[in-house]
Design a protein around this motif. Structure first.
Motif, PDB file in Angstrom:
ATOM      1  N   GLU A 161       0.850  -1.185   0.000  1.00 45.20           N
ATOM      2  CA  GLU A 161       0.000   0.000   0.000  1.00 45.20           C
ATOM      3  C   GLU A 161       0.891   1.241   0.000  1.00 45.20           C
ATOM      4  O   GLU A 161       1.760   1.396   0.870  1.00 45.20           O
ATOM      5  N   ALA A 162       0.680   2.116  -0.979  1.00 41.04           N
ATOM      6  CA  ALA A 162       1.421   3.374  -1.075  1.00 41.04           C
ATOM      7  C   ALA A 162       0.478   4.528  -0.791  1.00 41.04           C
ATOM      8  O   ALA A 162      -0.649   4.551  -1.293  1.00 41.04           O
ATOM      9  N   ARG A 163       0.958   5.468   0.014  1.00 34.66           N
ATOM     10  CA  ARG A 163       0.161   6.656   0.344  1.00 34.66           C
ATOM     11  C   ARG A 163       1.018   7.894   0.104  1.00 34.66           C
ATOM     12  O   ARG A 163       2.075   8.059   0.717  1.00 34.66           O
ATOM     13  N   ASN A 164       0.554   8.720  -0.821  1.00 28.22           N
ATOM     14  CA  ASN A 164       1.213  10.002  -1.102  1.00 28.22           C
ATOM     15  C   ASN A 164       2.702   9.817  -1.436  1.00 28.22           C
ATOM     16  O   ASN A 164       3.566  10.557  -0.962  1.00 28.22           O
ATOM     17  N   LEU A 165       2.971   8.827  -2.277  1.00 26.76           N
ATOM     18  CA  LEU A 165       4.350   8.518  -2.663  1.00 26.76           C
ATOM     19  C   LEU A 165       4.922   9.655  -3.513  1.00 26.76           C
ATOM     20  O   LEU A 165       4.290  10.115  -4.464  1.00 26.76           O
ATOM     21  N   VAL A 193      10.690  16.385  -9.998  1.00 26.75           N
ATOM     22  CA  VAL A 193       9.764  15.474  -9.319  1.00 26.75           C
ATOM     23  C   VAL A 193       9.271  14.445 -10.333  1.00 26.75           C
ATOM     24  O   VAL A 193       8.551  14.762 -11.280  1.00 26.75           O
ATOM     25  N   ALA A 194       9.709  13.182 -10.150  1.00 29.81           N
ATOM     26  CA  ALA A 194       9.352  12.117 -11.087  1.00 29.81           C
ATOM     27  C   ALA A 194       8.001  11.490 -10.753  1.00 29.81           C
ATOM     28  O   ALA A 194       7.268  11.074 -11.662  1.00 29.81           O
ATOM     29  N   VAL A 195       7.674  11.401  -9.472  1.00 28.89           N
ATOM     30  CA  VAL A 195       6.375  10.864  -9.033  1.00 28.89           C
ATOM     31  C   VAL A 195       5.857  11.766  -7.920  1.00 28.89           C
ATOM     32  O   VAL A 195       6.593  12.108  -6.991  1.00 28.89           O
ATOM     33  N   GLN A 196       4.584  12.139  -8.019  1.00 28.73           N
ATOM     34  CA  GLN A 196       4.005  13.091  -7.076  1.00 28.73           C
ATOM     35  C   GLN A 196       2.681  12.560  -6.533  1.00 28.73           C
ATOM     36  O   GLN A 196       1.767  12.242  -7.295  1.00 28.73           O
ATOM     37  N   ASP A 197       2.605  12.401  -5.207  1.00 36.46           N
ATOM     38  CA  ASP A 197       1.337  12.133  -4.521  1.00 36.46           C
ATOM     39  C   ASP A 197       0.632  10.887  -5.073  1.00 36.46           C
ATOM     40  O   ASP A 197      -0.571  10.904  -5.335  1.00 36.46           O
ATOM     41  N   ALA A 198       1.386   9.798  -5.255  1.00 35.47           N
ATOM     42  CA  ALA A 198       0.815   8.556  -5.793  1.00 35.47           C
ATOM     43  C   ALA A 198       0.341   7.658  -4.655  1.00 35.47           C
ATOM     44  O   ALA A 198       1.096   7.383  -3.721  1.00 35.47           O
ATOM     45  N   SER A 199      -0.901   7.211  -4.741  1.00 36.62           N
ATOM     46  CA  SER A 199      -1.467   6.303  -3.739  1.00 36.62           C
ATOM     47  C   SER A 199      -2.122   5.125  -4.453  1.00 36.62           C
ATOM     48  O   SER A 199      -2.872   5.312  -5.414  1.00 36.62           O
ATOM     49  N   PHE A 200      -1.825   3.902  -3.985  1.00 36.75           N
ATOM     50  CA  PHE A 200      -2.429   2.697  -4.572  1.00 36.75           C
ATOM     51  C   PHE A 200      -2.247   1.554  -3.586  1.00 36.75           C
ATOM     52  O   PHE A 200      -1.463   1.647  -2.628  1.00 36.75           O
ATOM     53  N   ASP A 243       4.489   7.200   2.266  1.00 37.48           N
ATOM     54  CA  ASP A 243       4.502   5.935   2.988  1.00 37.48           C
ATOM     55  C   ASP A 243       4.298   4.781   2.025  1.00 37.48           C
ATOM     56  O   ASP A 243       3.401   4.824   1.176  1.00 37.48           O
ATOM     57  N   LEU A 244       5.149   3.756   2.136  1.00 40.53           N
ATOM     58  CA  LEU A 244       5.007   2.524   1.350  1.00 40.53           C
ATOM     59  C   LEU A 244       5.088   1.353   2.319  1.00 40.53           C
ATOM     60  O   LEU A 244       6.145   1.078   2.893  1.00 40.53           O
ATOM     61  N   GLU A 245       3.958   0.692   2.499  1.00 40.27           N
ATOM     62  CA  GLU A 245       3.851  -0.369   3.498  1.00 40.27           C
ATOM     63  C   GLU A 245       3.682  -1.707   2.798  1.00 40.27           C
ATOM     64  O   GLU A 245       2.863  -1.851   1.885  1.00 40.27           O
TER      65      GLU A 245
END
Length: 540
Positions: free
Chosen positions: A282-286, A307-314, A348-350
């Protein structure tokens, strides 16, 4: 060979008669005959090893170790010249001037020690005698004609500083420097995303019409053939088995091999997991950023940030596949590297059980067993100095050192058998090296290497983009079976919408590092809401 609409109403620009190419007495191109009219677009298609590229290289006599027979007649201003018997000095004059070639992989075809402008200028200097200011202006004009942004600046860039599509445009500029009558294009869009494929295809069409040149397109991409070519010639194991107008061959193929190629579109054979499986990622605001120098003197003292990745959540559950699609530069591979704990990131990446990457070898070792990766190009990701047994068994040495050598060898055999590689089919399989296998077989070895440590999640980075349609279908079928049998989760990075449609349960669409649309496969691909997603799907 089945032959339809083969006769030309005008004198052919190129006529190939009974071409045979052998290495060490073994023919790899066998009695091939075809012709190309001025301004015509002919597609030569077939699987890897069918002889397509060897045929094109033989036309320019770029196979010094081959035994070549037959005739290759080139109509040079009304005078027919037999190329196989032409003196090498005359052949050097013809290469680039009258017949030019775009090679398959620009990163290896371009010189890494020269800027792309220097490489284009070299052709103009040698072939057209330009120098000084006219040479510099012609170089930039050629780059501009391919639609590359900021051509003057790109001329000063080295190949590694350009994107895949920009490198391909630079290759096209080099090939068209002398306005050839015939262009040989060897897989010009391989591994490019759908929108870039469309752009390169449109560029070739416009340049072909503008210059009136003929094009021999070597490809395994049947969608490309349908959109681009006038006629198609199908090769199987060195022989030409069918040729004719594209419309006729696609609508009513006569040879079984042609029908097999046309029926090789990926098929969806995935199971919708019952209930909620365990959460594996689970990724939150990556967020992933790279420092870049500021221009001028400011760059000596401080850096800016890209910035290559902004605010990615999945999130990704066991037994499911999350597809990540987008153009080159959209951030897909950056998401994959962050998911593997190979890049610093914020947010966060859990992983399963609430665990997180520490980016320390000892602390992350248990997670490396949980999450494995299969890269895009197995030829570069597999060590050429290691045998198959060493490659596949390496993970056990790291994650299960207590396993004895005998047991490790047996588990290597089991892993290879699970991906369809048996010693009964490949004698001395364990002692072979990667170069002794085809692209599809190497990808199976890469899969076995990942599976032997029994991961729960596989990151698949463009796992089939460099494979033929028939091999792609086999590898996707294998991945689907492994997911059903093992309950594996896949994070699938790809630019191929057909692959996502066949494999994924859910999908996220990346543009410029941001997720612009996400949802189930039906929601995103059948009823896309964002204009960017709609454009991606329209480019297929």
């Amino acid at each position: 060979m089945t032959e339809r609409d083969f006769s030309q109403s005008v004198e052919p620009l190129l006529k190939v008669e009974h071409l045979t190419v052998a290495f060490g007495g073994r023919p790899v191109v066998d009695d091939v005959s075809f012709s190309i009219a001025p301004g015509e677009k002919l597609a030569l298609v077939g699987e890897s090893g069918s002889g397509k590229t060897v045929t094109s290289l033989a036309l320019l006599r770029l196979l010094p170790d081959a035994q070549t027979t037959g005739r290759v007649l080139f109509n040079d201003g009304g005078q027919s010249r037999e190329l196989l018997g032409l003196p090498e000095r005359d052949m050097r004059g013809l290469r680039g001037d009258d017949i030019a070639m775009i090679f398959q992989e620009p990163m290896t075809a371009l010189n890494p020690l020269m800027t792309v402008g220097e490489q284009i200028a070299e052709v103009l200097r040698l072939k057209r005698g330009l120098s000084g200011v006219p040479l510099a202006e012609a170089t930039v004009d050629l780059l501009a004609s391919t639609g590359i942004p900021e051509p003057a600046r790109r001329a000063s860039a080295y190949p590694h500083q350009l994107s895949g599509g920009q490198r391909q445009r630079a290759m096209i500029a080099m090939a068209l420097a002398c306005q050839p009558k015939l262009l040989l294009a060897d897989e010009p869009t391989t591994a490019l995303d759908v929108s870039l494929r469309g752009q390169i295809l449109d560029l070739l069409v416009s340049l072909q019409q503008k210059n009136g040149m003929a094009v021999l397109l070597i490809t395994h991409d049947l969608n490309l053939v349908r959109r681009f070519a006038d006629r198609i010639a199908v090769m199987q194991r060195g022989k030409l088995v069918e040729q004719g107008a594209v419309v006729d061959v696609f609508e009513s193929p006569e040879h079984p091999y042609t029908r097999k190629l046309l029926d090789s579109k990926p098929e969806r054979d995935v199971v919708e997991p019952n209930g909620e499986g365990p959460l594996l990622m689970e990724a939150r605001n990556l967020r992933v950023g790279y420092p870049v120098p500021l221009p001028g003197l400011r760059g000596w003292f401080r850096k800016s940030e890209f910035v290559a990745v902004q605010d990615a959540s999945f999130s990704l559950l066991s037994g499911r596949t999350l597809g990540v699609i987008g153009e080159s530069g959209s951030g897909k591979s950056t998401v994959a590297l962050a998911a593997l704990g190979l890049l610093p990131f914020t947010g966060d990446l859990e992983l399963e059980g609430g665990r997180r990457w520490q980016r320390k070898a000892g602390a992350d070792k248990p997670l490396r067993r949980l999450v494995q990766v299969v890269f895009q190009d197995p030829f570069s990701s597999l060590s050429p100095r290691m045998t198959v047994e060493e490659i596949v068994g390496e993970g056990l040495l790291v994650h299960a050192p207590e396993v004895s050598a005998v047991e490790r060898t047996e588990r290597v055999r089991q892993a290879l058998g699970e991906v369809g590689l048996e010693e009964s089919q490949f004698p001395h399989l364990l002692s072979r090296y990667p170069h002794e296998f085809s692209g599809g077989q190497r990808q199976r070895i890469a899969l076995a290497r990942a599976l032997i440590v029994e991961p729960r999640l596989l990151v698949l980075d463009e796992p089939t983009s460099a494979l033929d349609v028939t091999i792609q279908k086999q590898v996707l079928g294998l991945l689907q079976r492994l997911q059903r049998d093992r309950g594996l989760a896949y994070l699938l990075i790809t630019h191929d919408v057909d692959v996502v449609r066949a494999m994924a349960h859910d999908v996220i669409v990346l543009k410029d590092g941001e997720i612009v649309e996400s949802g189930s496969i039906a929601q995103v691909l059948d009823t896309p809401q964002h204009p960017y997603t709609q454009r991606l799907l329209a480019a297929v």
